[in-house]
Design an enzyme around this catalytic site. Structure first.
Site, PDB file in Angstrom:
ATOM      1  N   HIS A 128       0.899  -1.284   0.106  1.00  0.00           N
ATOM      2  CA  HIS A 128       0.031   0.157   0.128  1.00  0.00           C
ATOM      3  C   HIS A 128       1.009   1.172  -0.262  1.00  0.00           C
ATOM      4  CE1 HIS A 128      -3.485   2.536   0.549  1.00  0.00           C
ATOM      5  NE2 HIS A 128      -3.751   2.149   1.969  1.00  0.00           N
ATOM      6  N   HIS A 171      -2.310  -2.147  -9.728  1.00  0.00           N
ATOM      7  CA  HIS A 171      -3.326  -1.479  -8.635  1.00  0.00           C
ATOM      8  C   HIS A 171      -4.408  -2.239  -8.800  1.00  0.00           C
ATOM      9  CE1 HIS A 171      -5.819   1.676  -7.107  1.00  0.00           C
ATOM     10  NE2 HIS A 171      -4.782   2.057  -6.558  1.00  0.00           N
ATOM     11  N   ASP A 182       2.931   5.643  -6.494  1.00  0.00           N
ATOM     12  CA  ASP A 182       3.928   5.333  -5.503  1.00  0.00           C
ATOM     13  C   ASP A 182       5.348   5.051  -6.553  1.00  0.00           C
ATOM     14  OD1 ASP A 182       2.107   3.593  -3.384  1.00  0.00           O
ATOM     15  OD2 ASP A 182       3.078   5.391  -2.924  1.00  0.00           O
TER      16      ASP A 182
HETATM   17  C1  SDX Z   1      -1.312   2.172  -3.148  1.00  0.00           C
HETATM   18  O1  SDX Z   1      -6.012   0.964  -3.296  1.00  0.00           O
HETATM   19  C2  SDX Z   1      -5.721   2.212  -3.464  1.00  0.00           C
HETATM   20  O2  SDX Z   1      -6.118   2.869  -4.085  1.00  0.00           O
HETATM   21  C3  SDX Z   1      -4.316   2.069  -2.860  1.00  0.00           C
HETATM   22  C4  SDX Z   1      -3.637   3.602  -3.471  1.00  0.00           C
HETATM   23  C5  SDX Z   1      -3.964   4.767  -2.591  1.00  0.00           C
HETATM   24  O3  SDX Z   1      -3.920   5.851  -3.243  1.00  0.00           O
HETATM   25  O4  SDX Z   1      -4.725   4.506  -1.502  1.00  0.00           O
HETATM   26  O5  SDX Z   1      -3.813   3.637  -4.943  1.00  0.00           O
HETATM   27  C6  SDX Z   1      -2.153   3.675  -3.003  1.00  0.00           C
HETATM   28  O6  SDX Z   1      -1.338   1.435  -2.643  1.00  0.00           O
HETATM   29  C7  SDX Z   1      -1.067   1.953  -4.836  1.00  0.00           C
HETATM   30  C8  SDX Z   1      -0.333   0.536  -4.737  1.00  0.00           C
HETATM   31  C9  SDX Z   1       1.039   0.488  -4.117  1.00  0.00           C
HETATM   32  N1  SDX Z   1       1.672  -0.910  -4.142  1.00  0.00           N
HETATM   33  C10 SDX Z   1       2.571  -1.325  -4.823  1.00  0.00           C
HETATM   34  O7  SDX Z   1       2.953  -0.627  -6.066  1.00  0.00           O
HETATM   35  C11 SDX Z   1       3.128  -2.792  -4.712  1.00  0.00           C
HETATM   36  C12 SDX Z   1       3.209  -3.519  -5.779  1.00  0.00           C
HETATM   37  N2  SDX Z   1       1.880  -3.706  -6.585  1.00  0.00           N
HETATM   38  C13 SDX Z   1       1.225  -4.765  -5.979  1.00  0.00           C
HETATM   39  O8  SDX Z   1       1.515  -5.626  -4.895  1.00  0.00           O
HETATM   40  C14 SDX Z   1      -0.207  -4.946  -6.630  1.00  0.00           C
HETATM   41  O9  SDX Z   1      -0.345  -4.655  -7.858  1.00  0.00           O
HETATM   42  C15 SDX Z   1      -1.129  -4.554  -5.667  1.00  0.00           C
HETATM   43  C16 SDX Z   1      -1.218  -4.916  -4.170  1.00  0.00           C
HETATM   44  C17 SDX Z   1      -1.282  -2.836  -5.907  1.00  0.00           C
HETATM   45  C18 SDX Z   1      -2.618  -4.886  -6.259  1.00  0.00           C
HETATM   46  O10 SDX Z   1      -2.764  -6.173  -5.951  1.00  0.00           O
HETATM   47  P1  SDX Z   1      -3.885  -7.149  -6.530  1.00  0.00           P
HETATM   48  O11 SDX Z   1      -5.122  -6.296  -7.036  1.00  0.00           O
HETATM   49  O12 SDX Z   1      -4.471  -7.843  -5.275  1.00  0.00           O
HETATM   50  O13 SDX Z   1      -3.521  -7.951  -7.324  1.00  0.00           O
HETATM   51  P2  SDX Z   1      -2.805  -9.299  -7.574  1.00  0.00           P
HETATM   52  O14 SDX Z   1      -1.612  -9.044  -6.494  1.00  0.00           O
HETATM   53  O15 SDX Z   1      -3.743 -10.259  -7.330  1.00  0.00           O
HETATM   54  O16 SDX Z   1      -1.933  -9.295  -8.655  1.00  0.00           O
HETATM   55  C19 SDX Z   1      -2.523  -9.991  -9.999  1.00  0.00           C
HETATM   56  C20 SDX Z   1      -1.396 -10.358 -10.858  1.00  0.00           C
HETATM   57  C21 SDX Z   1      -0.994 -11.546  -9.945  1.00  0.00           C
HETATM   58  O17 SDX Z   1      -0.308 -12.364 -10.868  1.00  0.00           O
HETATM   59  P3  SDX Z   1      -0.496 -14.054 -10.956  1.00  0.00           P
HETATM   60  O18 SDX Z   1       0.089 -14.385  -9.843  1.00  0.00           O
HETATM   61  O19 SDX Z   1      -2.086 -14.060 -10.949  1.00  0.00           O
HETATM   62  O20 SDX Z   1       0.167 -14.544 -12.372  1.00  0.00           O
HETATM   63  O21 SDX Z   1      -0.713  -9.526 -11.195  1.00  0.00           O
HETATM   64  C22 SDX Z   1       0.854  -9.776 -10.423  1.00  0.00           C
HETATM   65  C23 SDX Z   1       0.384 -10.872  -9.140  1.00  0.00           C
HETATM   66  O22 SDX Z   1       1.488 -11.633  -9.231  1.00  0.00           O
HETATM   67  N3  SDX Z   1       1.092  -8.576  -9.987  1.00  0.00           N
HETATM   68  C24 SDX Z   1       2.546  -8.255 -10.144  1.00  0.00           C
HETATM   69  C25 SDX Z   1       2.417  -6.828  -9.305  1.00  0.00           C
HETATM   70  N4  SDX Z   1       1.180  -6.699  -8.910  1.00  0.00           N
HETATM   71  C26 SDX Z   1       0.423  -7.460  -9.337  1.00  0.00           C
HETATM   72  N5  SDX Z   1       3.586  -8.762 -10.484  1.00  0.00           N
HETATM   73  C27 SDX Z   1       4.587  -8.180 -10.294  1.00  0.00           C
HETATM   74  N6  SDX Z   1       4.808  -6.870  -9.795  1.00  0.00           N
HETATM   75  C28 SDX Z   1       3.738  -6.318  -9.364  1.00  0.00           C
HETATM   76  N7  SDX Z   1       3.787  -5.028  -8.828  1.00  0.00           N
END
Ligand code: SDX
Length: 436
Positions: free
Chosen positions: A275, A314, A370
């Site tokens: 997050h 996201h 971020d």
């Molecule tokens: C913020 O919600 C909000 O509005 C949050 C926010 C706000 O203003 O409040 O916008 C702020 O938190 C932004 C997000 C910051 N986090 C990151 O940058 C961390 C990296 N991103 C992730 O970990 C991920 O993308 C999330 C947590 C942001 C979203 O996760 P989801 O929606 O649960 O998606 P997921 O984890 O189920 O991923 C779906 C697929 C998966 O692949 P498969 O295993 O199904 O093959 O995408 C992959 C994940 O492995 N994946 C990534 C990835 N993000 C998702 N793979 C590599 N790198 C990534 N960053």
């Protein structure tokens, strides 16, 4: 079929093939059904009834809200209907704060009164400085500021009167006013520098920069480009509807805890690297990659799921995060003043690969808020431990706007989800002598 594509009544017909029974469930405004309407679906009369199962609440609306609108497919973000790019371009963080809290842009006198209220609540009780002196010099700033916010609940017992709108407003302005002070004190503690007290002649962001960076001079004039850049970053981070930390604020607030305790909890959620802690994780990732030459090996690790591309992806945005493009433009203006951050080359190359390669495009891994913000914070002289704090300061007003809406919503009650129990059935206690 009518012109809007709907056939008849706004109901969902559900057939339970286990029993052959049919059910009609109302479809409410917003294209939702009440989860409680599913409880009538049973096999046997004494069954509990049907629930929805939704880990991470990926498809569950926990509330109705008027604060912030996001369209993840189109990359749209609006605060109370105003597009984020217009607010970043033309507004200020305190004006946006008033908008988020009150629902309308303020008149000049309303803004002046609000700014005065915030300005004259920036001091924290001196005992907070003693609390902070108990932390190690290298304590993470988020741990210090979260503790400081929670401690403030002990200075303002009237904050427990969550049903009193005037008491709520007083805590709202105190929290908006004191977050920069707590953040600056944590930074000065980390640097081993004496605290700089708030200056009422300075604007919100200038005062923050003054408390952070003034050393050995009477006057501190922040660079106007950096002051404006930070104010734009504050606007962009102010709210984002029902994200993890806003939901945490609402869950704690639903128990009628005071807003300091609730906001400290929301900060805990934001601290997570998935997050708001991602901005710190991005800088650590870019530093670990070290050079553009090492990107191919790193990206192989991402494809093998041994690495996570921090700052990408996201839950809601399946297109570009509109905030990321504004931050990227702001970064160029900051680097004009501070000098270019060498890690920018690595960031731009990662973005180019992620925007063009199937593995990332298929997973909608676009840069989020971020990804670029940390590059600006580092160029402005902040240590990485301050990055999540720089997210929490502006998000304070978003959490408070969501909290205020919760307490005014007659449909809201204490948050208490259900579970699908898969544990042991009843069994008798086993004495120590008889255990395996
Ligand atoms: C913020 O919600 C909000 O509005 C949050 C926010 C706000 O203003 O409040 O916008 C702020 O938190 C932004 C997000 C910051 N986090 C990151 O940058 C961390 C990296 N991103 C992730 O970990 C991920 O993308 C999330 C947590 C942001 C979203 O996760 P989801 O929606 O649960 O998606 P997921 O984890 O189920 O991923 C779906 C697929 C998966 O692949 P498969 O295993 O199904 O093959 O995408 C992959 C994940 O492995 N994946 C990534 C990835 N993000 C998702 N793979 C590599 N790198 C990534 N960053």
């Amino acid at each position: 079929m009518s012109e809007n594509g709907s056939e008849g009544a706004k109901t969902l017909s559900i057939r339970d093939n286990r029993t052959g029974r049919n059910y009609e469930v109302d479809i409410l405004d917003g294209d939702v059904i009440r989860a409680m309407d599913l409880r009538q679906i049973k096999v046997n009369e004494d069954d509990f009834g049907m629930m929805t199962y939704d880990p991470g609440y990926t498809n569950t609306a926990s509330t109705r809200s008027k604060v912030t609108f996001i369209d993840g497919e189109k990359g749209i973000l609006r605060y109370r209907g105003f597009p984020i790019d217009q607010l970043a371009e033309r507004s200020s963080h305190l004006e946006v704060s008033y908008l988020l809290l009150k629902g309308e842009l303020p008149t000049q006198s309303q803004l002046d009164d609000f700014v005065h209220e915030v300005t004259f609540h920036t001091y924290v009780h001196e005992n907070i400085t003693e609390l902070f002196s108990g932390f190690r010099y290298d304590a993470h700033a988020m741990g210090m500021v979260m503790s400081g916010v929670a401690a403030l609940s002990s200075f303002y017992p009237e904050a427990k009167q969550v049903d009193d709108p005037d008491a709520r407003w007083q805590q709202i302005t105190r929290l908006i006013a004191k977050m920069p002070t707590l953040a600056a004190y944590a930074y000065r503690h980390h640097r081993g520098l004496p605290y700089v007290y708030p200056e009422n002649e300075l604007g919100y962001t200038a005062n923050f920069l003054n408390m952070l960076f003034r050393i050995g001079t009477r006057e501190y004039k922040p660079n106007p480009v950096l002051e404006r850049a930070l104010d734009i970053l504050f606007i962009l981070h102010a709210d984002h509807e029902q994200n993890c930390s806003a939901t945490t604020m609402r869950v704690i607030g639903s128990a009628h805890a005071d807003p300091y305790s609730a906001l400290s909890g929301a900060m805990g959620a934001l601290y997570g690297p998935l997050h708001g802690g991602a901005n710190e994780a991005v800088l650590r990732m870019l530093t670990r990659i070290g050079s553009v030459d090492n990107i191919p090996a790193f990206m192989d690790g991402v494809r093998r799921r041994e690495e996570r591309l921090m700052g990408f992806g996201h839950r809601v945005y399946k297109a570009y995060d509109p905030r990321a493009s504004i931050i990227k433009r702001t970064a160029d203006e900051v680097f004009e003043v501070t000098g270019r951050n060498p890690l920018l080359d690595i960031a731009l190359e990662l973005e180019k690969i992620a925007l063009n390669e199937d593995f990332f495009v298929e997973r909608n891994l676009y840069p989020n808020v971020d990804f670029y913000s940390g590059l600006i914070y580092q160029a402005m002289g902040f240590p990485v431990e301050m990055f999540p704090v720089l997210f929490a300061i502006p998000r304070t007003v978003g959490w408070l706007a969501q909290w205020e809406e919760l307490l005014n919503d007659p449909e809201q009650r204490i948050a208490r989800p259900r579970q699908v129990f898969e544990g042991s059935d009843e069994r008798d206690y086993v004495s120590m002598a008889d255990r395996g």
